[in-house]
Design an enzyme around this catalytic site. Structure first.
Site, PDB file in Angstrom:
ATOM      1  N   HIS A   1     -15.998 130.147  23.818  1.00  0.00           N
ATOM      2  CA  HIS A   1     -16.695 128.993  23.252  1.00  0.00           C
ATOM      3  C   HIS A   1     -15.708 127.986  22.653  1.00  0.00           C
ATOM      4  CE1 HIS A   1     -21.018 130.758  22.743  1.00  0.00           C
ATOM      5  NE2 HIS A   1     -20.476 131.086  23.899  1.00  0.00           N
TER       6      HIS A   1
ATOM      7  N   SER B   1     -21.276 129.912  29.064  1.00  0.00           N
ATOM      8  CA  SER B   1     -21.100 129.271  27.758  1.00  0.00           C
ATOM      9  C   SER B   1     -19.785 128.523  27.625  1.00  0.00           C
ATOM     10  CB  SER B   1     -21.212 130.311  26.640  1.00  0.00           C
ATOM     11  OG  SER B   1     -22.465 130.937  26.674  1.00  0.00           O
TER      12      SER B   1
END
Length: 199
Positions: free
Chosen positions: A177, A126
């Site tokens: 993230h 991610s």
């Protein structure tokens, strides 16, 4: 831009880097479910465990990018890469695509090490995928001439939705993230003017 019309063989030929990365995802995920390999071996050896990194296992800043916890995690990140990566692999070229993808993923994992407790562990692509989102966002913010208006209208909602999901879902590495996204924006701001290309 994000619509895939290639056959399987065409995709592999046109986007070899993404194909290799997804293949690595598949192999490592397969190793977590096959009875021939001890169930937790992949996670024990490759996960980003902050305590182990502190004790000198620096490869764990790199290897978590390719490891996933469960089928849904593997499928979502691999699908995201297949959907959003090809345009950038074609635009940046193989060298710069690999550099941006791995660079933002490692930066996200370094931030996870620095800002999360030593007991924290993580896996997943991610941070690197958000790095790609950040590169797209850099085009929207700093290099508007590189994108058509239609592509801008596609990219902004994708980034916004990705960030919203980051904050509302449980079990998400928020640090990876956000830092991956910011790293992508910063790299895009510096790198993109040198390429002198447009989508």
């Amino acid at each position: 831009m994000f619509v895939r019309t290639e056959s399987f063989s065409q995709f592999i030929r046109f986007y070899p880097i993404i194909s290799i990365i997804v293949f690595i995802h598949l192999v490592l995920y397969g190793m977590t479910i096959l009875p021939l390999v001890p169930h937790l071996w992949v996670y024990e050896q490759l996960a980003g465990v902050n305590l182990y990194i502190f004790n000198g296992e620096w490869w764990r800043l790199f290897t978590p990018i390719f490891v996933h916890m469960g089928f849904a995690h593997f499928l979502f990140n691999s699908f995201s890469l297949v959907l959003f990566g090809p345009a950038l692999e074609r635009f940046l070229g193989k060298f710069w695509f690999v550099t941006v993808y791995l660079g933002t993923g490692i930066i996200a994992n370094i931030a996870t090490y620095l800002f999360k407790p030593l007991t924290y562990s993580h896996v997943g692509a991610s941070g690197a995928i958000f790095g790609l989102f950040g590169l797209y966002l850099a085009m929207v913010i700093f290099h508007k001439h590189m994108l058509t208006r239609q592509n801008k209208q596609i990219i902004l909602p994708i980034v916004v939705i990705g960030l919203i999901m980051t904050f509302v879902q449980s079990g998400i590495n928020l640090t990876a993230h956000v830092v991956g996204l910011l790293a992508g924006v910063a790299i895009g701001w510096v790198l993109l003017p040198r390429l002198k290309r447009t989508f």
